[in-house]
Design an enzyme around this catalytic site. Structure first.
Site, short mmCIF file in Angstrom:
data_model
loop_
_atom_site.label_atom_id
_atom_site.label_comp_id
_atom_site.label_asym_id
_atom_site.label_seq_id
_atom_site.Cartn_x
_atom_site.Cartn_y
_atom_site.Cartn_z
N LYS A 1 -27.02 14.10 18.22
CA LYS A 1 -25.96 14.79 18.97
C LYS A 1 -26.35 14.86 20.45
CE LYS A 1 -26.05 19.44 18.95
NZ LYS A 1 -26.14 20.09 20.28
N ASN A 2 -27.62 15.23 20.71
CA ASN A 2 -28.03 15.49 22.10
C ASN A 2 -28.28 14.23 22.91
OD1 ASN A 2 -27.69 18.12 21.46
ND2 ASN A 2 -29.86 18.65 21.40
N ARG B 1 -21.13 23.98 26.09
CA ARG B 1 -21.98 23.99 27.29
C ARG B 1 -22.29 22.58 27.75
NH1 ARG B 1 -25.78 25.68 30.97
NH2 ARG B 1 -27.49 24.25 30.97
N CYS C 1 -24.11 31.89 26.18
CA CYS C 1 -23.91 31.82 24.73
C CYS C 1 -25.01 32.67 24.08
CB CYS C 1 -23.95 30.39 24.23
SG CYS C 1 -25.54 29.60 24.48
N ARG D 1 -26.84 30.56 30.22
CA ARG D 1 -27.06 29.11 30.37
C ARG D 1 -26.70 28.71 31.81
NH1 ARG D 1 -26.97 26.85 25.20
NH2 ARG D 1 -27.84 24.98 26.11
N PRO D 2 -27.57 29.08 32.79
CA PRO D 2 -27.23 28.76 34.18
C PRO D 2 -27.19 27.25 34.41
CG PRO D 2 -29.49 29.49 34.01
CD PRO D 2 -28.87 29.71 32.66
N ASP E 1 -35.42 23.79 19.64
CA ASP E 1 -34.35 23.58 18.65
C ASP E 1 -34.85 23.62 17.21
OD1 ASP E 1 -32.40 21.21 20.64
OD2 ASP E 1 -32.71 23.37 20.77
N ILE F 1 -38.50 28.59 26.16
CA ILE F 1 -37.36 27.87 26.74
C ILE F 1 -36.13 28.76 26.76
CG2 ILE F 1 -35.95 25.77 26.62
CD1 ILE F 1 -38.95 25.25 27.11
N ARG G 1 -21.27 22.05 14.25
CA ARG G 1 -21.38 21.51 15.62
C ARG G 1 -22.50 20.49 15.69
NH1 ARG G 1 -20.56 25.85 20.31
NH2 ARG G 1 -20.83 23.88 21.40
C1 EPZ Z 1 -30.39 20.75 25.94
O1 EPZ Z 1 -29.65 21.82 26.49
C2 EPZ Z 1 -29.96 20.66 24.48
N1 EPZ Z 1 -28.51 20.41 24.39
C3 EPZ Z 1 -30.29 21.97 23.76
O2 EPZ Z 1 -29.98 21.79 22.38
C4 EPZ Z 1 -31.80 22.21 23.87
O3 EPZ Z 1 -32.12 23.44 23.27
C5 EPZ Z 1 -32.20 22.23 25.36
O4 EPZ Z 1 -31.79 21.01 26.01
C6 EPZ Z 1 -33.70 22.39 25.54
O5 EPZ Z 1 -34.36 21.33 24.91
C7 EPZ Z 1 -28.05 19.15 24.63
O6 EPZ Z 1 -28.80 18.25 24.92
C8 EPZ Z 1 -26.56 18.95 24.48
P1 EPZ Z 1 -31.99 22.89 29.47
P2 EPZ Z 1 -29.68 22.05 28.10
O7 EPZ Z 1 -31.20 22.69 30.71
O8 EPZ Z 1 -29.90 20.79 28.81
C9 EPZ Z 1 -32.82 26.77 32.00
C10 EPZ Z 1 -29.07 22.35 20.29
O9 EPZ Z 1 -29.38 23.26 19.51
N2 EPZ Z 1 -31.94 26.20 33.03
O10 EPZ Z 1 -33.06 21.93 29.16
O11 EPZ Z 1 -28.48 22.87 28.43
C11 EPZ Z 1 -32.08 27.12 30.72
O12 EPZ Z 1 -31.45 28.38 30.80
C12 EPZ Z 1 -28.97 22.62 21.79
O13 EPZ Z 1 -28.83 21.16 19.97
C13 EPZ Z 1 -31.81 26.84 34.25
O14 EPZ Z 1 -32.40 27.88 34.48
O15 EPZ Z 1 -30.97 22.96 28.24
C14 EPZ Z 1 -33.19 27.10 29.69
O16 EPZ Z 1 -33.87 28.33 29.73
C15 EPZ Z 1 -29.15 24.11 22.12
N3 EPZ Z 1 -30.98 26.31 35.20
C16 EPZ Z 1 -34.11 25.98 30.19
O17 EPZ Z 1 -33.79 25.80 31.58
C17 EPZ Z 1 -30.30 25.13 34.98
O18 EPZ Z 1 -29.57 24.68 35.89
C18 EPZ Z 1 -33.93 24.65 29.48
O19 EPZ Z 1 -32.55 24.37 29.47
C19 EPZ Z 1 -30.46 24.48 33.74
C20 EPZ Z 1 -31.29 25.03 32.77
#
Ligand code: EPZ
Length: 421
Positions: free
Chosen positions: A22-23, A91, A115, A120-121, A306, A328, A398
């Site tokens: 999916k990701n 998201r 969420c 989720r900034p 995850d 994370i 999902r």
């Molecule tokens: C991806 O989300 C995945 N989703 C998530 O999987 C996964 O948990 C996550 O990466 C971490 O591995 C998809 O790929 C569609 P991040 P993403 O940006 O990219 C912070 C699942 O269960 N952050 O890597 O949205 C954020 O809040 C889903 O399949 C900022 O602060 O996650 C988090 O604490 C859930 N500012 C950390 O970084 C930003 O601009 C990592 O988030 C972006 C992120």
């Protein structure tokens, strides 16, 4: 809303085929916006999140088909305003930002809401777009980004949580059509980021260093249509491996990449699990008692966030005290109160779960809150005494393709009960 009813007590045995990631599929689908030519993508899982993304691509003007795991997208004439009512539901929609900005010179996308797993900034996404030369504003709940031309830049994309997966994807996609070379420091190294880069390079992009913390993207004039097969879903594979361990069964997950789960496999081995590993399959067994475990989730190649909820389910029936910290998503513990209702002994201190293993769980009606929490509750139901009802199963749909069908084929007593419309 449908629910899954699981009757515990069955050891799972047999083979299960893992679906496409999916990701990986979601950002790759967004990347099709970068070319007016037709793209064909194989091994796409049939999930509600995928169908949301296809609806967004259609809304933007793309011609889309999806049959038997293959998606075709032709984004010949597109506009740049994504639909609020779809974007707010997922998201990951934010990853159309970079492609729209690069292709159309503008992008108007509703800010994704938070969420249950946490706020989720997207501040790093927006910092990346500005660094590439875009004017970015937030107006009425929308991100409005405009750029007559994107210019290559050297940018650091890390945050206090480490790297950002979709943030790296967005900047990488936008940079493919920028003038000059972009260097991303502190890039995400997840296999899904690497798969996206491979897809972009097949389209004619010039990306190097993907899979490492430093990615270099040399801008090109345009990208062409392409055919690609999405990598297997490492989190689905890990979830079924835990299903085998928690039921003390013997399950072989097939059509997966063992190397994508090295950290997970090593940590499970350290507490007693045994694995037979082939080129694209892994058999998981528990020859004797498993021991408790201390884990901190990290960015790839660390222990994946995850898999945190699923691990909590396993450790709730494993002797000893396990300490699981999510660095994370510090608030990603909505599964704990529900596991407690099933008899688990868990305490939460900040972003750390302290789990004292109990001899067994008892069935209860529980509420799914997010994708991986719902998987954890199904795993707990596989070993709980009695019938566990997991409500709001749309969460699990999902990210898991036909999880009830796959589990039933392994010997689980599980059924999907359609709620009256
Ligand atoms: C991806 O989300 C995945 N989703 C998530 O999987 C996964 O948990 C996550 O990466 C971490 O591995 C998809 O790929 C569609 P991040 P993403 O940006 O990219 C912070 C699942 O269960 N952050 O890597 O949205 C954020 O809040 C889903 O399949 C900022 O602060 O996650 C988090 O604490 C859930 N500012 C950390 O970084 C930003 O601009 C990592 O988030 C972006 C992120």
């Amino acid at each position: 809303m449908d629910k899954l009813v699981v009757t515990g007590g069955h050891k799972l045995k047999g083979r299960v085929t893992i679906s496409g990631s999916k990701n990986s599929a979601l950002p790759i689908l967004a990347a099709t916006l970068l070319t007016p030519e037709k793209c064909t993508i194989h091994n796409v899982p049939d999930l509600s999140d995928i169908r949301f993304m296809l609806a967004i691509l259609r809304f933007l003007g793309s011609e889309v088909t999806f049959e038997h795991g293959t998606v075709t997208v032709k984004a010949e004439k597109i506009h740049a305003e994504a639909p609020y009512d779809l974007v707010r539901k997922m998201r990951a929609s934010i990853c159309v930002l970079g492609p729209l900005l690069a292709r159309c010179g503008e992008a108007i996308i509703s800010l994704p809401g938070g969420c249950v797993i946490g706020d989720r900034p997207v501040d790093i996404h927006l910092k990346g777009m500005e660094a590439l030369g875009a004017q970015v504003a937030t107006e009425g709940g929308n991100v409005v980004a405009r750029a007559s031309k994107l210019r290559g830049v050297e940018i650091y994309l890390g945050s206090k949580f480490g790297s950002t997966v979709l943030g790296t994807d967005n900047v990488m996609m936008a940079a493919t059509l920028a003038e000059g070379t972009t260097v991303i420091e502190g890039a995400a190294c997840e296999p899904e980021v690497k798969d996206l880069a491979e897809f972009l390079n097949k389209m004619g992009a010039k990306i190097r260093g993907h899979g490492t913390r430093r990615i270099e993207i040399e801008g090109v004039k345009g990208l062409h249509g392409v055919e690609h097969t999405v990598i297997p879903d490492r989190i689905e594979a890990g979830t079924f491996m835990i299903a085998s361990l928690i039921t003390k069964g013997e399950v072989t997950v097939e059509k997966m990449e063992p190397g994508h789960l090295n950290n997970f496999i090593e940590r499970m081995k350290s507490c007693g699990a045994q694995f037979r590993v082939g080129p694209d399959w892994v058999t998981s067994t528990v020859p004797r008692k498993m021991a408790s475990l201390d884990v901190v989730t990290e960015t790839y190649p660390g222990f994946p966030t995850d898999m945190q909820a699923q691990l909590c389910a396993l450790m709730s029936v494993t002797d000893g005290i396990s300490v699981i910290t999510d660095k994370i998503f510090p608030n990603r513990f909505m599964h704990l109160p529900e596991l407690k209702r099933m008899g688990a002994k868990v305490d939460l201190e900040g972003s750390t779960a302290i789990i004292t293993g109990v001899p067994g769980l008892s069935a209860a009606p529980v509420m799914a809150s997010d994708l991986r929490a719902s998987a954890a509750l199904v795993l707990a139901g596989l070993v709980a005494k009695g019938r566990t009802e997991v409500n709001r199963v749309y969460h699990i749909d999902r990210g898991y393709e036909q999880i009830d069908v796959k589990l039933r084929a392994l010997g689980a007593e599980i059924e999907r009960v359609k709620s009256p419309a």
